[in-house]
Scaffold this motif. Sequence first.
Motif, PDB file in Angstrom:
ATOM      1  N   HIS A 292      -8.476   3.612  -8.699  1.00 57.16           N
ATOM      2  CA  HIS A 292      -7.988   2.999  -7.553  1.00 57.16           C
ATOM      3  C   HIS A 292      -8.738   1.983  -7.113  1.00 57.16           C
ATOM      4  O   HIS A 292     -10.205   2.092  -7.269  1.00 57.16           O
ATOM      5  N   THR A 293      -8.375   1.028  -6.512  1.00 54.94           N
ATOM      6  CA  THR A 293      -9.298  -0.282  -6.335  1.00 54.94           C
ATOM      7  C   THR A 293      -9.291  -0.566  -4.705  1.00 54.94           C
ATOM      8  O   THR A 293      -9.942  -1.443  -4.264  1.00 54.94           O
ATOM      9  N   SER A 294      -8.697   0.497  -4.009  1.00 53.40           N
ATOM     10  CA  SER A 294      -8.734   0.487  -2.663  1.00 53.40           C
ATOM     11  C   SER A 294      -8.804   1.858  -2.050  1.00 53.40           C
ATOM     12  O   SER A 294      -8.536   3.008  -2.874  1.00 53.40           O
ATOM     13  N   SER A 295      -8.638   1.977  -0.876  1.00 53.31           N
ATOM     14  CA  SER A 295      -8.798   3.302  -0.055  1.00 53.31           C
ATOM     15  C   SER A 295      -7.464   4.310  -0.518  1.00 53.31           C
ATOM     16  O   SER A 295      -6.368   3.813  -0.871  1.00 53.31           O
TER      17      SER A 295
ATOM     18  N   SER B 187      -2.367   5.046  -2.906  1.00 50.48           N
ATOM     19  CA  SER B 187      -3.684   4.288  -2.497  1.00 50.48           C
ATOM     20  C   SER B 187      -3.115   3.011  -1.815  1.00 50.48           C
ATOM     21  O   SER B 187      -1.847   2.512  -2.058  1.00 50.48           O
ATOM     22  N   LEU B 188      -4.129   2.356  -1.058  1.00 55.02           N
ATOM     23  CA  LEU B 188      -3.805   0.995  -0.766  1.00 55.02           C
ATOM     24  C   LEU B 188      -3.755  -0.050  -1.747  1.00 55.02           C
ATOM     25  O   LEU B 188      -3.374  -1.079  -1.408  1.00 55.02           O
ATOM     26  N   ASP B 189      -4.101   0.427  -3.128  1.00 52.80           N
ATOM     27  CA  ASP B 189      -4.010  -0.578  -4.271  1.00 52.80           C
ATOM     28  C   ASP B 189      -2.725  -0.832  -4.813  1.00 52.80           C
ATOM     29  O   ASP B 189      -2.421  -1.282  -5.876  1.00 52.80           O
TER      30      ASP B 189
ATOM     31  N   ASP C   1     -13.220   4.860  -0.423  1.00 50.50           N
ATOM     32  CA  ASP C   1     -14.207   4.193  -1.204  1.00 50.50           C
ATOM     33  C   ASP C   1     -13.314   4.201  -2.797  1.00 50.50           C
ATOM     34  O   ASP C   1     -13.670   3.618  -3.703  1.00 50.50           O
ATOM     35  N   GLY C   2     -11.876   4.530  -2.685  1.00 50.35           N
ATOM     36  CA  GLY C   2     -11.032   4.573  -3.723  1.00 50.35           C
ATOM     37  C   GLY C   2     -11.250   5.948  -4.716  1.00 50.35           C
ATOM     38  O   GLY C   2     -10.511   5.933  -5.933  1.00 50.35           O
TER      39      GLY C   2
ATOM     40  N   GLU D 265       0.772  -1.241  -0.033  1.00 51.06           N
ATOM     41  CA  GLU D 265      -0.079  -0.038   0.127  1.00 51.06           C
ATOM     42  C   GLU D 265       0.901   1.043  -0.050  1.00 51.06           C
ATOM     43  O   GLU D 265       1.764   1.391   0.601  1.00 51.06           O
TER      44      GLU D 265
END
Length: 912
Positions: free
Chosen positions: A888-891, A908-910, A867-868, A612
């Motif tokens: 983005h697919t994560s926060s 992002s966390l992705d 929510d990305g 991340e």
Amino acid sequence: MQQYRGRTVRDTGIKTHRTLEDSRLDGMAYVGDAGLDTTKVCLDGTRTEILREIINWIITPDLNAPHILWLHGQAGRGKSAIAHTISSWMQNVGGLGTIFCFARDRQAEQMEEKVLSTIALGLADHDPAFQRALENIVGKKKNRYLKTTPDVMQQWKRLILEPLSKINGQVVGNVVVVIDGLDESGSKMSRAQILSLLGSMDSVPLPANFRILLTSRALPDIERAMRAAPHVKAISLDGIPPQLVERDIRLYVSKELRRLPGIGVKEVQNILKESNGLFEWAHLACKFIKSIEGGATPKQRYDDLMALESGEGKMLLDATYSTTLKNGIPQSREALEQYRSVMRQIVMTLEPLPVVALSRIHEMSLSKAECYDITLVLGSISPVLAGIVDRSTPVQPLHPSFYSFLMDPSRSGVYFIDNSDTQGMAFAMLQILCDELRFNICGLESSYLANTEVSDLSERIQNNIPRHLSYSCQFWAQHLEKTAFDPTLAVMVKAIVGSEKIIFWLEVMSLLGMVGKCEDALASVAKWILVSYGFEDVLALVEDEIKFIQSFSSVMLHSTPHLYVSAITFIPPNTSLSAVLMPKFPYLARVAVGGLADWPAIQLALLGHTSEVSSVAFSPDGRRVVSGSLDKTVRMWDIRGGVQIGSPFGGHTSDVNAVAFSPDGKMIVSGSRDVTVRLWDVESHMQTGNLLEGHTSFVDAVAFSPDGKKIVSGSLDKTVRVWDVERGVQIGSPLQGHTSFVHSVALSPDGRRIVSGSSDKTLRVWDVEGCAQIGSPLEGHTSKVHSVATSLDGKKIVSGSSDKTVRVWDVEGGVQIGSALQGHTTFVTSVAFSPDGKRIVPLQHMFQVKSVAFAPDGSKIVSGSVDGAVVVWDVESGVQIGGPLQGHTSSVTSVAFSPDGKRIVSGSLDKT
């Protein structure tokens, strides 16, 4: 990028030929003509002591001998001659070795990205076992990227060390790599990766018989890297006893001028005295005396040389330059004007060009009535220029000091070159583009092949894109930017950017592998047009073309035909660029359903982190992004090319929680879960200074002071600490007072105060100099404080909290201003003031907002959520601008605007 294709390997000077035909090495990046030149070796009997010392270092059986010998000295000391002599000696004794020579005139080739792949090919040229080992590595499908990777560390490990380990025991004697003229690579950034590699070689197991001879001037960045490395032996040519230098120069001059009438022992001694220990001066003096230009005898030319004394304010080389120009150029007004016109062009070119290309550009800059043969002008001053006889060799001074001489009127007098008149060059570039750009210029037959798969692409480029056109494509915008706005030039610009010729230009840049430079070029054009009236349509087109490049650069770089087949097809139909181009290409496929309504918002996904991304920041110039990640690394990215710059900044042993650029963009600071703060040099990618240790728990926040001299860090150990950047030490005692974790720190604009936010529900203000808390804690929040920021005038503080409120505080009074700003339905984890200090971010996502930032002009806000989504807001109305920026697919953990407000970076966390 120049690539290896079963090439004939040759040295300049006395040439050796050998062809490697195995296709497994085809496509490897290399620099041609960067090898051994036997015409540059030392004269027999000269430099004997230093050569013996180097050879002894090479052949010593001592396993503890340093792997690198750094030979340094000022310009003109003969470093390159020694480098070529050692390389020639290795070849003569049958040893395994190669040489790579940097050259100032080839900086545009990005030689630093291809130095190790070129060296690997050089070793393969001389040793079949190494060749087979290298082929086995790059021939594997999964390793094909190694042929063109710009990552120096990857090249070192996979293209050199790995093949050497495979043939361990098969090499007789030592392996010697010579790297000559590293200081000629260009800017410090161009050689940062090489220096980082050379400086860290003691951390990588090296074969005991491996040696690197490095030559350069002792520039600060090179000296810093070499002096700090225990595995480097340094020898200075500046420290060689004067009597030995004089002996060698006397031998050289005596040989060069022997049998010339009127030149005897006395004359040789005078030349030796005037050289002042510089081989380069002696070389130019001998060349001048031996020249047959002007019909003067050698003795007459010698007398002319000696008549100009250094006491008249001329530097050592000025005497040669002044006399050469005086003897070669008639003193008539017309002759001097022609000389100035030709030399102005040579001085202004951003890379040296051969006579043929210079002639073509010169023709374009003049009317037919003014045209003349520039070879006559160049021939008259050939003693100080290379490339006059061989029309394919770039014309350039024999010594860089000639340029300095020409552009200093106090030194060059009537031969002074004023390079402020740039209009002629800009006009010539534009005229060449208008006249010579065309569709499918290299006659590519298929779009099914990537550029790297076209076997004869190099030959096609050489045959169809002459040097003057190649140069014009690469540098027309830079010459235009240096020129004052002119309506005639603007019309020519419109003829290019307002027609299909803009695509033909991109085609050439794709073939040359220089798509990455196109966006900067058009940005320069937009800036140039912006000052005018009546060309708004041109500006709109240029802005569309920049977005076109941002959206499709990877397509163009991969396969030139897909510039037409794919990229043009997907231009949004409602744009100015579509209106210009689509009628010109009526037979291209059209998107019937699902095409782009507008240019895509997501221009780049910066891929490389393996966990991340926790923090991101733009550099002050907006060209780079730094990111910190839970993969324990800090990475820097080029936002133009969308690629990682160099290797990751490695050193942290746990998550990187916070990163920031220094105000001058030269350093990066990072804070980590490993309880340390580290400072990094942007150019060398090396940790600089001391490890900043003192925190006893995770470092969650870092910031530079406005003057860049201090760093502030906040930690889960409940303290705030201030660090001295230059000395690498903590200033004073920790700032203690918080009773729980510190999550955020910020400095006032004047750098005198620090504000911190904590899980103890309070904010505290600290005096930087006194290392003490100012007043009482700022209390009011009912839960942890995640984020703090100061207004630009330093009078207010804003804070965001898990209690779902934003609060504003008066710094002087230490009290809350008004009521808490309520309305959030979840944690407020980030806040910021607008640049004018009048507004605070009042946003509401459906999910928790993790980060917010103002645009530099204060008109927009960007926010990132769990929510990305990345959302842009209008400050005046508080209304969302367009839809969320999805991808983005994560926060989303961190967002920032570029300094010009045109780009947003998000982490992002992705992992992107």
